[in-house]
Structure formats: C-alpha cells, structure tokens
Design a protein around this motif. Structure first.
Motif, mmCIF file in Angstrom:
data_model
loop_
_atom_site.group_PDB
_atom_site.id
_atom_site.type_symbol
_atom_site.label_atom_id
_atom_site.label_comp_id
_atom_site.label_asym_id
_atom_site.label_seq_id
_atom_site.Cartn_x
_atom_site.Cartn_y
_atom_site.Cartn_z
ATOM 1 N N LYS A 141 0.829 -1.212 0.000
ATOM 2 C CA LYS A 141 0.000 0.000 0.000
ATOM 3 C C LYS A 141 0.862 1.259 0.000
ATOM 4 O O LYS A 141 0.550 2.231 -0.691
ATOM 5 C CB LYS A 141 -0.928 0.021 1.217
ATOM 6 N N ARG A 142 1.952 1.254 0.774
ATOM 7 C CA ARG A 142 2.835 2.413 0.830
ATOM 8 C C ARG A 142 3.499 2.656 -0.523
ATOM 9 O O ARG A 142 3.533 3.790 -1.017
ATOM 10 C CB ARG A 142 3.901 2.221 1.908
ATOM 11 N N ALA A 150 0.911 3.945 -3.020
ATOM 12 C CA ALA A 150 0.532 5.329 -2.736
ATOM 13 C C ALA A 150 1.624 6.309 -3.163
ATOM 14 O O ALA A 150 1.326 7.384 -3.697
ATOM 15 C CB ALA A 150 0.227 5.490 -1.247
ATOM 16 N N ASP A 170 1.517 6.441 -6.941
ATOM 17 C CA ASP A 170 0.268 7.046 -7.389
ATOM 18 C C ASP A 170 0.240 8.550 -7.124
ATOM 19 O O ASP A 170 -0.448 9.295 -7.819
ATOM 20 C CB ASP A 170 -0.913 6.366 -6.694
ATOM 21 N N ALA A 171 1.003 9.012 -6.148
ATOM 22 C CA ALA A 171 1.040 10.434 -5.824
ATOM 23 C C ALA A 171 1.822 11.239 -6.869
ATOM 24 O O ALA A 171 1.660 12.455 -6.947
ATOM 25 C CB ALA A 171 1.655 10.636 -4.442
#
Length: 71
Positions: free
Chosen positions: A36-37, A40, A43-44
C-alpha cells in the motif's frame, strides 16, 4: 533374535502452531502495508514525473506488487 524399534513423532503443540499462524498473519500484514505504501507513493506522482522514470500509471499496481511480493 527380534528387535523392536520404538520411534515416536511429536507433532507441534497447539501453542507452537498458533504462534506460527500469528507470525504468518503478521508477515502478511507487513507485506500488504509495504504494498500500500509503495502504491501510494507512485500514485502520488503526476503523469510527467511517472513518464520521466518510465512508468505508466496503469502499471503502478503491478510494479508495487512485484516490488513487495517478488516477480
């Protein structure tokens, strides 16, 4: 003359099996958190930054999965 072999197999105790199960669950959770990290963080990034490093937005999930769980 006959000989008797006496061998016993001791299965892991319930406590040992529960510890193993808890360790597996913790390890799976840690890997999922890392996935997830990683997802993210990628994706940022905006599309231009992703293009600069050669990543398409549609490949983020696959790259994060490969990074955490292996090929």
């Amino acid at each position: 003359m006959a000989q008797a072999l006496n061998s016993t197999f001791a299965a892991p105790s319930i406590a040992a099996r529960l510890r193993g199960l808890a360790d597996q669950a913790r390890n799976s959770w840690d890997l999922y958190t890392e996935y997830k990290r990683t997802y993210a963080e990628l994706d940022a990034l905006n599309d231009r930054d992703l293009a600069d490093i050669g990543i398409r937005r549609c490949d983020i999930a696959d790259l994060a999965r490969a990074h955490v769980y292996g090929a």
